[in-house]
Design a protein around this motif. Structure first.
Motif, mmCIF file in Angstrom:
data_model
loop_
_atom_site.group_PDB
_atom_site.id
_atom_site.type_symbol
_atom_site.label_atom_id
_atom_site.label_comp_id
_atom_site.label_asym_id
_atom_site.label_seq_id
_atom_site.Cartn_x
_atom_site.Cartn_y
_atom_site.Cartn_z
ATOM 1 N N ALA A 83 0.834 -1.202 0.000
ATOM 2 C CA ALA A 83 0.000 0.000 0.000
ATOM 3 C C ALA A 83 0.871 1.256 0.000
ATOM 4 O O ALA A 83 1.945 1.288 0.585
ATOM 5 N N SER A 84 0.377 2.265 -0.649
ATOM 6 C CA SER A 84 1.132 3.506 -0.832
ATOM 7 C C SER A 84 1.571 4.114 0.490
ATOM 8 O O SER A 84 0.799 4.230 1.428
ATOM 9 N N GLY A 85 2.832 4.509 0.547
ATOM 10 C CA GLY A 85 3.332 5.252 1.694
ATOM 11 C C GLY A 85 3.648 4.405 2.901
ATOM 12 O O GLY A 85 3.811 4.916 3.999
ATOM 13 N N SER A 86 3.712 3.091 2.724
ATOM 14 C CA SER A 86 3.953 2.243 3.882
ATOM 15 C C SER A 86 4.745 1.015 3.493
ATOM 16 O O SER A 86 4.518 0.417 2.457
ATOM 17 N N ALA A 87 5.660 0.636 4.363
ATOM 18 C CA ALA A 87 6.442 -0.571 4.104
ATOM 19 C C ALA A 87 5.752 -1.802 4.668
ATOM 20 O O ALA A 87 6.071 -2.916 4.297
ATOM 21 N N GLY A 88 4.796 -1.596 5.560
ATOM 22 C CA GLY A 88 4.192 -2.752 6.210
ATOM 23 C C GLY A 88 2.694 -2.690 6.282
ATOM 24 O O GLY A 88 2.090 -3.170 7.237
ATOM 25 N N GLY A 89 2.039 -2.123 5.286
ATOM 26 C CA GLY A 89 0.589 -2.060 5.288
ATOM 27 C C GLY A 89 0.109 -0.703 5.740
ATOM 28 O O GLY A 89 -0.632 -0.042 5.051
ATOM 29 N N ARG A 90 0.527 -0.257 6.908
ATOM 30 C CA ARG A 90 0.225 1.078 7.401
ATOM 31 C C ARG A 90 1.366 1.550 8.272
ATOM 32 O O ARG A 90 1.930 0.782 9.045
ATOM 33 N N THR A 91 1.685 2.805 8.191
ATOM 34 C CA THR A 91 2.775 3.328 8.993
ATOM 35 C C THR A 91 2.423 3.392 10.467
ATOM 36 O O THR A 91 3.299 3.545 11.307
ATOM 37 N N LEU A 92 1.117 3.252 10.793
ATOM 38 C CA LEU A 92 0.728 3.397 12.198
ATOM 39 C C LEU A 92 0.912 2.117 13.005
ATOM 40 O O LEU A 92 0.543 2.061 14.167
ATOM 41 N N TYR A 93 1.487 1.063 12.414
ATOM 42 C CA TYR A 93 1.773 -0.129 13.205
ATOM 43 C C TYR A 93 3.106 0.062 13.918
ATOM 44 O O TYR A 93 4.167 -0.192 13.372
ATOM 45 N N VAL A 94 3.039 0.563 15.110
ATOM 46 C CA VAL A 94 4.226 0.906 15.870
ATOM 47 C C VAL A 94 4.648 -0.311 16.695
ATOM 48 O O VAL A 94 3.870 -0.856 17.466
ATOM 49 N N ALA A 95 5.896 -0.708 16.518
ATOM 50 C CA ALA A 95 6.361 -1.974 17.095
ATOM 51 C C ALA A 95 6.154 -2.059 18.599
ATOM 52 O O ALA A 95 5.704 -3.084 19.118
ATOM 53 N N GLU A 96 6.455 -0.976 19.319
ATOM 54 C CA GLU A 96 6.358 -1.060 20.782
ATOM 55 C C GLU A 96 4.923 -1.177 21.266
ATOM 56 O O GLU A 96 4.673 -1.589 22.403
ATOM 57 N N VAL A 97 3.967 -0.810 20.424
ATOM 58 C CA VAL A 97 2.558 -1.002 20.781
ATOM 59 C C VAL A 97 2.130 -2.417 20.426
ATOM 60 O O VAL A 97 1.466 -3.100 21.218
ATOM 61 N N MET A 98 2.516 -2.886 19.265
ATOM 62 C CA MET A 98 2.061 -4.197 18.813
ATOM 63 C C MET A 98 2.529 -5.325 19.722
ATOM 64 O O MET A 98 1.855 -6.345 19.843
ATOM 65 N N VAL A 99 3.675 -5.157 20.378
ATOM 66 C CA VAL A 99 4.145 -6.224 21.271
ATOM 67 C C VAL A 99 3.308 -6.321 22.547
ATOM 68 O O VAL A 99 3.447 -7.294 23.298
ATOM 69 N N LEU A 100 2.427 -5.360 22.771
ATOM 70 C CA LEU A 100 1.559 -5.420 23.953
ATOM 71 C C LEU A 100 0.368 -6.350 23.744
ATOM 72 O O LEU A 100 -0.392 -6.606 24.675
ATOM 73 N N PHE A 101 0.206 -6.853 22.534
ATOM 74 C CA PHE A 101 -0.900 -7.769 22.250
ATOM 75 C C PHE A 101 -0.427 -9.216 22.301
ATOM 76 O O PHE A 101 0.633 -9.561 21.787
ATOM 77 N N ASP A 102 -1.247 -10.063 22.901
ATOM 78 C CA ASP A 102 -0.950 -11.494 22.894
ATOM 79 C C ASP A 102 -1.182 -12.097 21.513
ATOM 80 O O ASP A 102 -0.550 -13.096 21.151
ATOM 81 N N HIS A 103 -2.115 -11.509 20.764
ATOM 82 C CA HIS A 103 -2.385 -12.007 19.410
ATOM 83 C C HIS A 103 -2.901 -10.856 18.557
ATOM 84 O O HIS A 103 -3.676 -10.027 19.029
ATOM 85 N N VAL A 104 -2.445 -10.811 17.301
ATOM 86 C CA VAL A 104 -2.863 -9.778 16.360
ATOM 87 C C VAL A 104 -3.416 -10.447 15.107
ATOM 88 O O VAL A 104 -2.804 -11.375 14.575
ATOM 89 N N ILE A 105 -4.571 -9.977 14.648
ATOM 90 C CA ILE A 105 -5.143 -10.444 13.389
ATOM 91 C C ILE A 105 -5.251 -9.259 12.450
ATOM 92 O O ILE A 105 -5.894 -8.257 12.763
ATOM 93 N N GLU A 106 -4.599 -9.377 11.278
ATOM 94 C CA GLU A 106 -4.619 -8.314 10.272
ATOM 95 C C GLU A 106 -5.386 -8.811 9.046
ATOM 96 O O GLU A 106 -5.066 -9.857 8.490
ATOM 97 N N SER A 107 -6.371 -8.030 8.627
ATOM 98 C CA SER A 107 -7.250 -8.458 7.536
ATOM 99 C C SER A 107 -6.481 -8.822 6.268
ATOM 100 O O SER A 107 -6.781 -9.821 5.615
ATOM 101 N N ALA A 108 -5.494 -7.995 5.913
ATOM 102 C CA ALA A 108 -4.784 -8.204 4.652
ATOM 103 C C ALA A 108 -3.937 -9.472 4.664
ATOM 104 O O ALA A 108 -3.549 -9.962 3.609
ATOM 105 N N LYS A 109 -3.646 -9.989 5.845
ATOM 106 C CA LYS A 109 -2.836 -11.212 5.932
ATOM 107 C C LYS A 109 -3.678 -12.479 5.898
ATOM 108 O O LYS A 109 -3.176 -13.551 5.551
ATOM 109 N N ILE A 110 -4.964 -12.363 6.286
ATOM 110 C CA ILE A 110 -5.794 -13.578 6.357
ATOM 111 C C ILE A 110 -6.931 -13.591 5.348
ATOM 112 O O ILE A 110 -7.633 -14.589 5.215
ATOM 113 N N GLY A 111 -7.124 -12.475 4.629
ATOM 114 C CA GLY A 111 -8.176 -12.436 3.620
ATOM 115 C C GLY A 111 -9.576 -12.323 4.181
ATOM 116 O O GLY A 111 -10.560 -12.639 3.501
#
Length: 210
Positions: free
Chosen positions: A117-145
């Protein structure tokens, strides 16, 4: 009793892209809410839905979105909308997530975009690593369809966390995405503002979050 708190990302842990949409429309002289109305029309099978499920590439999305918006009164390029998605992190919400993680399981269900996607290396620039590690599990629509509000995506989360939906809280800024969670028995919180959401989260979890 509560076992888990499940979060949406954009518009919950970050500021809403709707504000950026409104500014863009004003600057371009576009009809009010043309972007949101295009996103909402045929919301299960429109350009946005297909892109968030990674069923179309960025060029196809761009053309489909332009056609759909044109049918509603004004043509908007899909590629022009993508840079408007990145919100600013809400530090109070991130701190609340941190405190909740110390007591409960945490999950994130997010409708996001493919990695190209435009302007992002990983889907969206707002996926901040230090926040994402606070989740036990993450589901991203673009990865699972699959994307919200498909009920299967919520079931995947409770299965992954091994929790009863009746012992879960789910936060989202869109009412259409809250309904399937509520139908499963989850306590739902529609995030209208940080202060309102934190007050409802405190009531649901019994924790001091502010």
């Amino acid at each position: 009793m509560l076992d888990a708190v499940i979060w949406d990302f954009g518009g919950v842990l970050t500021s809403s892209p709707f504000e950026a949409f409104a500014r863009f429309e004003t600057e371009r002289g576009l009809p009010t809410d043309i972007i949101r109305r295009t996103n909402a029309a045929n919301h299960l099978e429109n350009a946005w839905a297909k892109f968030e499920r990674a069923e179309v590439d960025i060029e196809t999305f761009d053309g489909l979105f332009a056609a759909e918006s044109r049918a509603l009164g004004a043509e908007v390029s899909g590629k022009d909308v993508l840079p408007l998605l990145s919100g600013d992190l809400r530090p109070e919400m991130v701190e609340a997530l941190r405190r909740i993680k110390s007591k409960f399981k945490t999950g994130c269900i997010t409708n996001n975009l493919p990695a190209n996607a435009s302007g992002s290396a990983g889907g969206r620039t707002l996926y901040v690593a230090e926040v994402m590690v606070l989740f036990d599990h993450v589901i991203e629509s673009a990865k699972i369809g699959l994307r919200k509000p498909d009920p299967k995506i919520y079931q995947m989360m409770v299965d992954a966390l091994a929790v009863d939906p009746k012992r879960c809280v789910y936060l989202d800024d869109l009412g259409v995405n809250l309904k399937p969670a509520r139908d499963m028995g989850m306590t739902t919180i529609k995030v209208v503002s940080t202060k309102q959401a934190l007050a409802e989260l405190e009531a649901a979890t019994g924790l001091s979050l502010q």
